[in-house]
Design a protein around this motif. Structure first.
Motif, PDB file in Angstrom:
ATOM      1  N   GLU A  11     -17.358  10.501  -9.352  1.00  0.00           N
ATOM      2  CA  GLU A  11     -17.652  11.265  -8.320  1.00  0.00           C
ATOM      3  C   GLU A  11     -17.337  10.843  -6.941  1.00  0.00           C
ATOM      4  N   LEU A  12     -16.885  11.635  -6.123  1.00  0.00           N
ATOM      5  CA  LEU A  12     -16.491  11.352  -4.919  1.00  0.00           C
ATOM      6  C   LEU A  12     -17.221  12.366  -4.075  1.00  0.00           C
ATOM      7  N   PRO A  13     -17.538  11.915  -2.775  1.00  0.00           N
ATOM      8  CA  PRO A  13     -18.282  13.005  -2.076  1.00  0.00           C
ATOM      9  C   PRO A  13     -17.442  14.004  -1.624  1.00  0.00           C
ATOM     10  N   GLY A  14     -17.895  15.240  -1.669  1.00  0.00           N
ATOM     11  CA  GLY A  14     -17.147  16.584  -1.456  1.00  0.00           C
ATOM     12  C   GLY A  14     -16.162  16.884  -2.289  1.00  0.00           C
ATOM     13  N   HIS A  15     -15.103  17.757  -2.044  1.00  0.00           N
ATOM     14  CA  HIS A  15     -13.925  18.317  -2.891  1.00  0.00           C
ATOM     15  C   HIS A  15     -12.758  17.965  -2.144  1.00  0.00           C
ATOM     16  N   GLY A  16     -11.730  17.892  -3.147  1.00  0.00           N
ATOM     17  CA  GLY A  16     -10.197  17.708  -2.403  1.00  0.00           C
ATOM     18  C   GLY A  16      -9.849  19.273  -2.377  1.00  0.00           C
ATOM     19  N   PRO A  17      -8.531  19.410  -1.550  1.00  0.00           N
ATOM     20  CA  PRO A  17      -7.901  20.965  -1.450  1.00  0.00           C
ATOM     21  C   PRO A  17      -7.631  21.585  -2.621  1.00  0.00           C
ATOM     22  N   GLU A  18      -7.296  22.879  -2.580  1.00  0.00           N
ATOM     23  CA  GLU A  18      -6.411  23.433  -3.535  1.00  0.00           C
ATOM     24  C   GLU A  18      -5.147  22.670  -3.951  1.00  0.00           C
ATOM     25  N   VAL A  19      -5.055  22.595  -5.241  1.00  0.00           N
ATOM     26  CA  VAL A  19      -3.710  21.991  -5.565  1.00  0.00           C
ATOM     27  C   VAL A  19      -2.477  22.818  -5.566  1.00  0.00           C
ATOM     28  N   ARG A  20      -1.423  22.470  -4.897  1.00  0.00           N
ATOM     29  CA  ARG A  20      -0.310  23.010  -4.782  1.00  0.00           C
ATOM     30  C   ARG A  20       0.859  22.236  -5.398  1.00  0.00           C
ATOM     31  N   GLU A  28       9.482  26.833  -5.660  1.00  0.00           N
ATOM     32  CA  GLU A  28       8.628  27.062  -4.476  1.00  0.00           C
ATOM     33  C   GLU A  28       7.243  26.100  -4.686  1.00  0.00           C
ATOM     34  N   LEU A  29       6.696  25.950  -3.601  1.00  0.00           N
ATOM     35  CA  LEU A  29       5.393  25.433  -3.872  1.00  0.00           C
ATOM     36  C   LEU A  29       4.384  26.429  -4.152  1.00  0.00           C
ATOM     37  N   VAL A  30       3.555  26.430  -4.913  1.00  0.00           N
ATOM     38  CA  VAL A  30       2.631  27.640  -5.448  1.00  0.00           C
ATOM     39  C   VAL A  30       1.273  26.952  -5.883  1.00  0.00           C
ATOM     40  N   VAL A  31       0.210  27.823  -5.723  1.00  0.00           N
ATOM     41  CA  VAL A  31      -0.991  27.248  -6.200  1.00  0.00           C
ATOM     42  C   VAL A  31      -1.164  27.203  -7.672  1.00  0.00           C
ATOM     43  N   ALA A  32      -1.567  25.922  -7.948  1.00  0.00           N
ATOM     44  CA  ALA A  32      -1.167  25.591  -9.329  1.00  0.00           C
ATOM     45  C   ALA A  32      -2.035  26.407 -10.342  1.00  0.00           C
ATOM     46  N   ALA A 247      -5.340  27.597 -27.749  1.00  0.00           N
ATOM     47  CA  ALA A 247      -6.120  26.834 -27.075  1.00  0.00           C
ATOM     48  C   ALA A 247      -6.274  27.515 -25.620  1.00  0.00           C
ATOM     49  N   LEU A 248      -5.478  28.021 -24.949  1.00  0.00           N
ATOM     50  CA  LEU A 248      -5.582  28.464 -23.615  1.00  0.00           C
ATOM     51  C   LEU A 248      -5.515  30.020 -23.242  1.00  0.00           C
ATOM     52  N   GLY A 249      -5.285  30.755 -24.500  1.00  0.00           N
ATOM     53  CA  GLY A 249      -4.927  32.432 -24.275  1.00  0.00           C
ATOM     54  C   GLY A 249      -3.501  32.691 -24.182  1.00  0.00           C
ATOM     55  N   SER A 250      -3.050  33.980 -24.062  1.00  0.00           N
ATOM     56  CA  SER A 250      -1.707  34.261 -23.974  1.00  0.00           C
ATOM     57  C   SER A 250      -1.460  34.093 -22.770  1.00  0.00           C
ATOM     58  N   GLU A 251      -2.208  33.714 -21.482  1.00  0.00           N
ATOM     59  CA  GLU A 251      -1.474  33.452 -20.292  1.00  0.00           C
ATOM     60  C   GLU A 251      -2.257  32.164 -19.743  1.00  0.00           C
ATOM     61  N   PHE A 252      -1.589  31.291 -19.172  1.00  0.00           N
ATOM     62  CA  PHE A 252      -2.247  30.087 -18.557  1.00  0.00           C
ATOM     63  C   PHE A 252      -1.520  29.583 -17.306  1.00  0.00           C
ATOM     64  N   ASP A 253      -2.438  28.735 -16.695  1.00  0.00           N
ATOM     65  CA  ASP A 253      -1.713  28.352 -15.584  1.00  0.00           C
ATOM     66  C   ASP A 253      -0.241  27.561 -15.652  1.00  0.00           C
ATOM     67  N   VAL A 254      -0.300  26.472 -16.217  1.00  0.00           N
ATOM     68  CA  VAL A 254       1.011  25.605 -16.089  1.00  0.00           C
ATOM     69  C   VAL A 254       1.237  24.921 -17.573  1.00  0.00           C
ATOM     70  N   GLN A 255       2.653  24.922 -17.690  1.00  0.00           N
ATOM     71  CA  GLN A 255       3.315  24.300 -18.817  1.00  0.00           C
ATOM     72  C   GLN A 255       4.016  23.165 -18.278  1.00  0.00           C
ATOM     73  N   GLY A 280       2.621  33.526 -21.355  1.00  0.00           N
ATOM     74  CA  GLY A 280       2.879  31.766 -21.298  1.00  0.00           C
ATOM     75  C   GLY A 280       2.362  31.634 -20.191  1.00  0.00           C
ATOM     76  N   ALA A 281       3.242  30.578 -19.692  1.00  0.00           N
ATOM     77  CA  ALA A 281       2.645  29.799 -18.552  1.00  0.00           C
ATOM     78  C   ALA A 281       3.035  30.459 -17.317  1.00  0.00           C
ATOM     79  N   ARG A 282       2.041  30.389 -16.337  1.00  0.00           N
ATOM     80  CA  ARG A 282       2.711  31.220 -15.091  1.00  0.00           C
ATOM     81  C   ARG A 282       3.588  30.336 -14.145  1.00  0.00           C
ATOM     82  N   ALA A 283       3.555  29.289 -14.335  1.00  0.00           N
ATOM     83  CA  ALA A 283       4.171  28.034 -13.712  1.00  0.00           C
ATOM     84  C   ALA A 283       4.603  27.113 -14.611  1.00  0.00           C
ATOM     85  N   HIS A 284       5.830  26.345 -14.338  1.00  0.00           N
ATOM     86  CA  HIS A 284       6.281  25.173 -15.069  1.00  0.00           C
ATOM     87  C   HIS A 284       6.530  24.196 -14.244  1.00  0.00           C
TER      88      HIS A 284
END
Ligand code: 5CA
Ligand code: ZN
Length: 419
Positions: A11-20, A28-32, A247-255, A280-284
């Motif tokens: 564990e680290l103190p606090g949290h990291g930022p949203e991952v893009r 393009e850079l997208v929120v993963a 495992a992840l449903g018919s839509e998921f974040d990243v493949q 399928g995946a929203r981002a590849h």
């Protein structure tokens, strides 16, 4: 399929930022993963000639994503597969005179050992193609019933006692969005399809790009009962579609996978996901190719550096991991002894900087690592931040008693490097 043991993530103190991350499709850079639960599917190995440095680099890349998400406070659902029956595996088993199941089993076990040594977090769902055959067969049958797939007659001697039931292919023309992942033109894709396991010239197909969903029984090849489909085995792309969906449903974040999977594999598996009524995946995401001796490290060329061979020679797996992290995951790069030597020296330097009683304040270092990783997993920038801290610790020192421990925990949690 059994995974390997999960390493502890400090564990680290606090949290990291949203991952893009950079989405291959848009560039393009997208929120993963916008939600609180991040869903990741990473294509697993075909178990022969595992684990070479190219494989290792790709799995380490997605391990960084996994770790950045955990640091951002997300729950991660991570699924992966093992292509434990497919043409190249069977061809290798035949060529070397070994039993294909034994080859797959041994290589899958070796891969698990290598992933453990490299500190890669295991998937939460880990399935082999063979154990998933009933679910895959159901999906293929549904596509046939909906007219999105068709049968292609098979040669004499094939098909066991039902030679009238052909192989099953997906109809790519039935999908208006086909091409959405790789964005390539038709002629370019036909050449790549042939190069990467496809059969564009197979007679009886509607389109050269149509991929096999179900291959009927052939003499000397393993086959499974599958009701109206007839005995046979699954095609490659549908395997990942079905395992990911289950495992992840018919839509998921990243493949994800190496860049050689962008076309045809991810294009096809996403098309199959749409045909089955999902997205399928929203981002590849695709990792660059690791070369050796001037060419892409590949089973077919045989220019392989195996993680297990390096381990046998006493190389510290953390030095291997650091050598990988010295390159941005999207970069193509060449494995050299020099790259490994530099990584081992860096690890040594970090270890001595971290062994002091205190050190310079680590707050800005942790922040720099987090920022680098959240911005398309920029591991080289994160390593530079650690170098800066280590340089200061070794040259001017510092009296922050907690700093070395904090840096060590951040290295472990965010970069998977245990010092
Ligand atoms: N079983 C399929 C995926 S479902 C497969 O491609 N298996 S594999 O064993 O051939 O490759 C496993 C992963 O390693 C894939 O993501 C592939 O893109 C990646 N990979 C293979 N060679 C290299 C390389 N030279 N550099 C980087 N990644 C590589
Ligand atoms: Zn796959």
């Amino acid at each position: 399929m059994q995974t390997w043991p999960a390493p502890h993530v400090p564990e680290l103190p606090g949290h990291g930022p949203e991952v893009r991350v950079v989405d291959t499709t848009s560039g393009e850079l997208v929120v993963a993963a916008p939600g609180a639960v991040a869903e990741l599917y990473v294509c697993g190995i075909t178990p022969y000639d595992a684990t070479h440095l190219g494989h290792a680099a790709t799995y380490v890349a997605f391990d960084l994503l996994h770790r950045a998400w955990l640091d951002a406070g997300k729950e991660v659902h991570y699924a992966s597969n093992v292509t434990d029956v497919d043409d190249p595996l069977l061809e290798r088993a035949t060529a070397t005179g070994v039993d294909w199941e034994k080859l797959a089993e041994e290589q899958t076990a070796l891969f698990a050992e290598d992933m453990t040594a490299l500190g890669v977090l295991p998937p939460t769902t880990y399935l082999g193609a063979v154990e998933t055959i009933p679910t895959i067969a159901d999906a293929v049958q549904r596509l046939l019933d909906q007219g999105l797939a068709y049968r292609v007659p098979i040669e004499e001697g094939a098909g066991g006692d039902r030679p009238d039931l052909g192989d099953v292919y997906a109809d790519v023309q039935a999908d208006p969005h086909f091409g959405s992942v790789a964005g390539l033109g038709h002629d370019e894709t036909v050449a790549l399809f042939a190069e990467r396991g496809g059969d564009p010239r197979r007679p009886g197909k509607r389109d050269p790009l149509d991929p096999a969903l179900w291959r009927r029984e052939r003499p000397g090849e393993p086959a499974w009962e599958a009701g109206e489909l007839g005995t046979g085995r699954p095609g490659w792309h549908i395997e990942c579609t079905v395992i990911a969906q289950d495992a992840l449903g018919s839509e998921f974040d990243v493949q994800g996978g190496g860049r050689d999977l962008c076309f045809p594999h991810h294009e096809m598996s996403t098309a199959h996901a749409r045909a089955l009524g999902g997205e399928g995946a929203r981002a590849h995401m695709h990792a660059g190719m690791v070369a050796y001796d001037g060419a892409k490290m590949s089973k077919s060329l045989g220019n392989l550096v195996l993680v297990s061979r390096l381990r046998e020679h006493g190389v510290d797996p953390m030095a291997v991991r650091l050598a990988i992290l010295a390159h941005h995951y999207r970069e193509d790069w060449e494995w050299t002894d020099e790259a490994l030597r530099r990584a081992a020296a860096r690890l040594e330097r970090w270890r001595s900087a971290l062994s002091g009683n205190g050190g310079p304040d680590a707050t800005s270092t942790i922040e720099a690592i987090r920022t680098a990783m959240a911005e398309d997993l920029d591991a080289p920038a994160a390593l530079r931040a650690v170098d800066t801290w280590a340089d200061a610790a070794l040259s001017v020192g510092g009296d922050d008693i907690g700093a070395p421990g904090l840096v060590a925990r951040a290295l472990d949690a965010l970069l998977g490097v245990r010092v």
